[in-house]
Design a protein around this motif. Structure first.
Motif, PDB file in Angstrom:
ATOM      1  N   ARG A  29      39.357  35.277 -45.824  1.00  0.00           N
ATOM      2  CA  ARG A  29      39.464  34.257 -47.168  1.00  0.00           C
ATOM      3  C   ARG A  29      38.440  33.913 -47.637  1.00  0.00           C
ATOM      4  NH1 ARG A  29      44.716  32.163 -49.101  1.00  0.00           N
ATOM      5  NH2 ARG A  29      43.201  32.263 -50.798  1.00  0.00           N
ATOM      6  N   LYS A  30      37.740  33.269 -46.692  1.00  0.00           N
ATOM      7  CA  LYS A  30      36.663  32.037 -47.193  1.00  0.00           C
ATOM      8  C   LYS A  30      35.371  33.219 -46.819  1.00  0.00           C
ATOM      9  CE  LYS A  30      38.186  28.514 -43.186  1.00  0.00           C
ATOM     10  NZ  LYS A  30      38.299  28.088 -41.993  1.00  0.00           N
ATOM     11  N   ILE A  31      35.290  34.159 -46.319  1.00  0.00           N
ATOM     12  CA  ILE A  31      34.037  34.982 -46.368  1.00  0.00           C
ATOM     13  C   ILE A  31      34.712  35.163 -48.503  1.00  0.00           C
ATOM     14  CG2 ILE A  31      33.067  37.331 -45.916  1.00  0.00           C
ATOM     15  CD1 ILE A  31      34.100  36.662 -43.021  1.00  0.00           C
ATOM     16  N   LYS A  32      35.252  35.830 -48.217  1.00  0.00           N
ATOM     17  CA  LYS A  32      35.520  36.493 -50.284  1.00  0.00           C
ATOM     18  C   LYS A  32      35.039  35.212 -50.657  1.00  0.00           C
ATOM     19  CE  LYS A  32      37.034  39.170 -52.798  1.00  0.00           C
ATOM     20  NZ  LYS A  32      37.357  40.318 -53.175  1.00  0.00           N
ATOM     21  N   ALA A  33      35.538  33.810 -50.137  1.00  0.00           N
ATOM     22  CA  ALA A  33      34.996  32.738 -51.477  1.00  0.00           C
ATOM     23  C   ALA A  33      33.547  32.803 -51.511  1.00  0.00           C
ATOM     24  CB  ALA A  33      35.325  31.926 -50.743  1.00  0.00           C
ATOM     25  N   LYS A  34      33.022  33.471 -49.984  1.00  0.00           N
ATOM     26  CA  LYS A  34      31.977  33.105 -49.771  1.00  0.00           C
ATOM     27  C   LYS A  34      30.683  33.274 -51.076  1.00  0.00           C
ATOM     28  CE  LYS A  34      27.654  32.252 -47.124  1.00  0.00           C
ATOM     29  NZ  LYS A  34      27.161  32.328 -45.354  1.00  0.00           N
ATOM     30  N   TYR A  35      31.403  35.343 -51.252  1.00  0.00           N
ATOM     31  CA  TYR A  35      30.106  36.471 -51.589  1.00  0.00           C
ATOM     32  C   TYR A  35      30.716  36.758 -52.942  1.00  0.00           C
ATOM     33  CZ  TYR A  35      27.396  36.459 -47.259  1.00  0.00           C
ATOM     34  OH  TYR A  35      26.968  36.263 -46.426  1.00  0.00           O
ATOM     35  N   ASP A  36      32.094  36.259 -52.961  1.00  0.00           N
ATOM     36  CA  ASP A  36      32.541  37.024 -54.136  1.00  0.00           C
ATOM     37  C   ASP A  36      33.443  36.061 -54.995  1.00  0.00           C
ATOM     38  OD1 ASP A  36      33.945  38.216 -55.963  1.00  0.00           O
ATOM     39  OD2 ASP A  36      35.163  39.904 -54.971  1.00  0.00           O
ATOM     40  N   PRO A  37      33.536  34.408 -55.158  1.00  0.00           N
ATOM     41  CA  PRO A  37      34.407  33.586 -55.127  1.00  0.00           C
ATOM     42  C   PRO A  37      35.084  33.674 -56.505  1.00  0.00           C
ATOM     43  CG  PRO A  37      31.449  33.076 -56.034  1.00  0.00           C
ATOM     44  CD  PRO A  37      31.736  34.442 -54.928  1.00  0.00           C
ATOM     45  N   HIS A  38      34.440  34.360 -57.696  1.00  0.00           N
ATOM     46  CA  HIS A  38      35.265  35.237 -58.808  1.00  0.00           C
ATOM     47  C   HIS A  38      36.077  36.721 -58.652  1.00  0.00           C
ATOM     48  CE1 HIS A  38      33.420  31.794 -60.734  1.00  0.00           C
ATOM     49  NE2 HIS A  38      31.821  32.041 -59.841  1.00  0.00           N
ATOM     50  N   ASN A  39      36.131  36.731 -57.443  1.00  0.00           N
ATOM     51  CA  ASN A  39      37.143  38.444 -57.093  1.00  0.00           C
ATOM     52  C   ASN A  39      37.230  39.052 -58.070  1.00  0.00           C
ATOM     53  OD1 ASN A  39      39.249  38.814 -55.022  1.00  0.00           O
ATOM     54  ND2 ASN A  39      40.702  38.620 -56.825  1.00  0.00           N
ATOM     55  N   VAL A  40      35.856  38.949 -58.234  1.00  0.00           N
ATOM     56  CA  VAL A  40      35.071  40.150 -59.163  1.00  0.00           C
ATOM     57  C   VAL A  40      36.036  42.033 -58.176  1.00  0.00           C
ATOM     58  CG1 VAL A  40      33.559  41.576 -60.004  1.00  0.00           C
ATOM     59  CG2 VAL A  40      34.008  39.532 -60.357  1.00  0.00           C
ATOM     60  N   PHE A  41      35.867  42.068 -56.962  1.00  0.00           N
ATOM     61  CA  PHE A  41      35.850  42.991 -56.485  1.00  0.00           C
ATOM     62  C   PHE A  41      37.541  43.130 -55.485  1.00  0.00           C
ATOM     63  CE2 PHE A  41      31.586  42.924 -56.959  1.00  0.00           C
ATOM     64  CZ  PHE A  41      30.794  43.638 -56.918  1.00  0.00           C
ATOM     65  N   GLN A  42      38.142  43.831 -56.286  1.00  0.00           N
ATOM     66  CA  GLN A  42      39.759  43.261 -56.001  1.00  0.00           C
ATOM     67  C   GLN A  42      41.009  44.207 -56.288  1.00  0.00           C
ATOM     68  OE1 GLN A  42      43.071  42.569 -58.270  1.00  0.00           O
ATOM     69  NE2 GLN A  42      41.599  42.538 -59.968  1.00  0.00           N
ATOM     70  N   TYR A  43      42.018  44.496 -55.754  1.00  0.00           N
ATOM     71  CA  TYR A  43      42.727  45.348 -56.244  1.00  0.00           C
ATOM     72  C   TYR A  43      44.221  44.335 -55.689  1.00  0.00           C
ATOM     73  CZ  TYR A  43      42.106  47.000 -51.304  1.00  0.00           C
ATOM     74  OH  TYR A  43      42.639  46.903 -49.963  1.00  0.00           O
ATOM     75  N   GLU A  44      45.325  45.353 -55.837  1.00  0.00           N
ATOM     76  CA  GLU A  44      46.769  44.872 -55.382  1.00  0.00           C
ATOM     77  C   GLU A  44      46.563  44.186 -54.310  1.00  0.00           C
ATOM     78  OE1 GLU A  44      45.957  48.274 -56.069  1.00  0.00           O
ATOM     79  OE2 GLU A  44      46.941  48.171 -58.594  1.00  0.00           O
ATOM     80  N   GLN A  45      46.318  44.957 -52.702  1.00  0.00           N
ATOM     81  CA  GLN A  45      46.373  43.764 -51.560  1.00  0.00           C
ATOM     82  C   GLN A  45      44.796  43.710 -51.524  1.00  0.00           C
ATOM     83  OE1 GLN A  45      48.467  46.912 -50.092  1.00  0.00           O
ATOM     84  NE2 GLN A  45      50.996  45.233 -50.101  1.00  0.00           N
ATOM     85  N   SER A  46      44.246  43.182 -51.794  1.00  0.00           N
ATOM     86  CA  SER A  46      42.759  42.594 -51.545  1.00  0.00           C
ATOM     87  C   SER A  46      42.801  41.381 -51.290  1.00  0.00           C
ATOM     88  CB  SER A  46      41.242  43.186 -51.957  1.00  0.00           C
ATOM     89  OG  SER A  46      41.770  42.319 -53.714  1.00  0.00           O
ATOM     90  N   VAL A  47      42.168  40.900 -50.403  1.00  0.00           N
ATOM     91  CA  VAL A  47      41.485  39.929 -50.065  1.00  0.00           C
ATOM     92  C   VAL A  47      41.082  39.126 -50.999  1.00  0.00           C
ATOM     93  CG1 VAL A  47      40.474  38.280 -47.930  1.00  0.00           C
ATOM     94  CG2 VAL A  47      40.999  41.023 -47.217  1.00  0.00           C
ATOM     95  N   PRO A  48      42.039  37.895 -51.215  1.00  0.00           N
ATOM     96  CA  PRO A  48      42.182  36.941 -52.045  1.00  0.00           C
ATOM     97  C   PRO A  48      40.302  35.820 -51.438  1.00  0.00           C
ATOM     98  CG  PRO A  48      44.034  35.950 -51.425  1.00  0.00           C
ATOM     99  CD  PRO A  48      43.230  37.373 -51.301  1.00  0.00           C
TER     100      PRO A  48
END
Length: 52
Positions: A29-48
Motif C-alpha cells: 500500500r505504501k509503494i502504491k501510494a508513492k507510484y500511483d497515489p490517485h489509484n489510476v491502475f486499479q480493479y476490484e481487488q487491487s492494492v489501494p
C-alpha cells in the motif's frame, strides 16, 4: 492459500488482502501510494494506496 490467484479476482473471497498478499499488504500500500497515489491502475481487488 488454496484458491487465491492474484490475477483472477474472487469478489466473494473473505480477507482477500491476506490471501493474496499476506504480511506484505501494508508495505505494498505504501509503494502504491508513492507510484500511483490517485489509484489510476486499479480493479476490484487491487492494492489501494495507503492514506497518510
Amino acid at each position: 492459500m488454496d484458491g487465491a490467484y492474484v490475477n483472477v479476482p474472487n469478489i466473494g473471497m473473505a480477507e482477500w488482502e491476506t490471501a493474496y498478499w499476506g504480511r506484505n499488504f501494508p508495505r505494498l500500500r505504501k509503494i502504491k501510494a508513492k507510484y500511483d497515489p490517485h489509484n489510476v491502475f486499479q480493479y476490484e481487488q487491487s492494492v489501494p494506496p495507503a492514506t497518510h
